[in-house]
Design a protein around this motif. Structure first.
Motif, PDB file in Angstrom:
ATOM      1  N   PRO A 163       2.054  -2.366  -6.517  1.00 21.24           N
ATOM      2  CA  PRO A 163       2.939  -1.493  -5.719  1.00 21.24           C
ATOM      3  C   PRO A 163       2.248  -0.732  -4.604  1.00 21.24           C
ATOM      4  N   TRP A 168       6.661   1.865   2.241  1.00 20.00           N
ATOM      5  CA  TRP A 168       7.585   2.887   1.773  1.00 20.00           C
ATOM      6  C   TRP A 168       9.040   2.502   2.025  1.00 20.00           C
ATOM      7  N   VAL A 171       9.926   0.584  -1.019  1.00 21.35           N
ATOM      8  CA  VAL A 171       9.939   1.459  -2.195  1.00 21.35           C
ATOM      9  C   VAL A 171      11.226   2.280  -2.240  1.00 21.35           C
ATOM     10  N   GLN A 213       8.230   8.582  -7.177  1.00 21.75           N
ATOM     11  CA  GLN A 213       7.936   7.494  -6.244  1.00 21.75           C
ATOM     12  C   GLN A 213       6.444   7.386  -5.954  1.00 21.75           C
ATOM     13  N   LYS A 217       4.048   4.155  -7.009  1.00 16.45           N
ATOM     14  CA  LYS A 217       3.431   3.371  -5.938  1.00 16.45           C
ATOM     15  C   LYS A 217       1.905   3.421  -5.963  1.00 16.45           C
ATOM     16  N   GLN A 282       7.717   8.503   3.685  1.00 12.63           N
ATOM     17  CA  GLN A 282       8.521   8.734   2.492  1.00 12.63           C
ATOM     18  C   GLN A 282       9.588   9.789   2.731  1.00 12.63           C
TER      19      GLN A 282
END
Length: 348
Positions: A163, A168, A171, A213, A217, A282
């Motif tokens: 990941p 992003w 994600v 998150q 990641k 993000q």
């Protein structure tokens, strides 16, 4: 009288010999300009000229040149643009023609309530990441290191490490498909006759969503660093501790954790220095969903005021404040690491 029957046999060099009585010559003695020998009989150390060192290490310097050029072009040269923070900068007339305004941009930035709101949000997100994300790679590394099967260990490492290479955008899209209003969990709750769960658009759950998150990641990236440190631990220490009756937890406390303490302190110093950079993409991708009050951080504040709204001086001033605070945080955290006997990022 034969030797050994009361008569002491002396060697050619005795205490009365002039050679033995004379002290050793000092290499720095002005009476011995040549400095014939250093203490211990070794030749004196001589400083190697710079041109000789460059010629001997030209291969290593050639390998370092692309990295140095990258940092020079994309990090150090752009630092000259911080002069915008002290100007009423207009892109169409350039740096030379833009008038200087002194500290007016900083005064306007500090008087803006949105700036302090972005600072509060940044510190809150940084605190959550420091509490929940920072120890997560270490815990995962300890768990994987305890696995017996090498094949299982390599498989788990690959799965949790992948990941980190996902952008992003993907994600956030993946979390939207799972936790969004039309996501997998919401559809399941609707089928069961329950109210849907929309985590992605809820400002109250946004801080924990951001932290989850980041953990999902980047936990594998930090895990690799700790696993490299654990690989250097002498296995005989564990065997000796087991023979002495130490259990798994005592071996981890007295052998494993001290072995990774230096790496942990170094990563903590770097994390504290980057405490005001909690992530740009993000937050930018999710800012419209939860609102600016919940998702505005310093990075997005600089972007919107400097690029979107055209207040280049305000954005540059906020960015310069962030950089100065980050540098002071690294310096202070490194001094604290030295106080606890660790090397930190750089030595004294």
């Amino acid at each position: 009288m034969p030797p050994g029957q009361g008569e002491r046999v002396t060697s050619p060099v005795t205490a009365t010999s002039p050679r033995a009585a004379s002290p050793p010559k000092d290499p720095k003695d002005p009476k011995d300009p040549k400095g014939s020998k250093a203490p211990g009989g070794l030749p004196p150390l001589r400083r190697i000229p710079l041109r000789v060192r460059l010629r001997n290490n030209w291969v290593m310097l050639a390998l370092m040149a692309p990295g140095l050029l990258f940092f020079a072009v994309f990090f150090y040269v752009p630092m000259l643009g911080n002069i915008v923070a002290f100007q009423d900068y207009q892109p169409f007339i350039g740096f030379k023609e833009s008038p200087l305004v002194g500290l007016a941009n900083f005064q306007e930035t500090f008087a803006d309530p949105a700036f302090w709101e972005s600072v509060r949000n940044t510190l809150a997100f940084a605190a959550l990441q420091l509490i929940f994300f920072f120890p997560a790679p270490l815990a995962l590394a300890l768990l994987i290191n305890s696995l017996v099967s090498t094949r299982v260990k390599k498989f788990v490492q690959s799965v949790v490490y992948l990941p980190h290479f996902i952008s992003w955008v993907l994600v956030v899209a993946l979390f939207q498909q799972v936790l969004g209003g039309a996501g997998l969990i919401s559809n399941f709750l609707r089928d069961q006759g329950l109210s849907p769960l929309d985590v992605m658009d809820d400002p109250s759950t946004f801080p924990m969503l951001i932290t989850a998150q980041v953990i999902w990641k980047d936990i594998g990236w930090g895990m690799i660093i700790y696993l490299a440190a654990l690989a250097n631990v002498d296995q005989s220490l564990y065997e000796s501790a087991a023979v002495d009756g130490a259990g798994r937890w005592r071996r981890m406390w007295h052998i494993t954790l001290p072995a990774v303490r230096g790496v942990t302190v170094m990563l903590l110093v770097l994390r504290l220095g980057d405490v005001l950079s909690v992530g740009f993409e993000q937050f930018l991708l999710q800012r419209d969903a939860v609102g600016a009050r919940a998702a505005e951080v310093l990075d997005t504040y600089v972007y919107y005021h400097g690029v979107v709204y055209g207040d280049w001086g305000i954005g540059a001033a906020a960015g310069l404040v962030k950089g100065v605070v980050g540098a002071l945080m690294i310096w202070g955290a490194n001094r604290l690491a030295h106080a606890f006997g660790e090397q930190g990022v750089y030595s004294k």
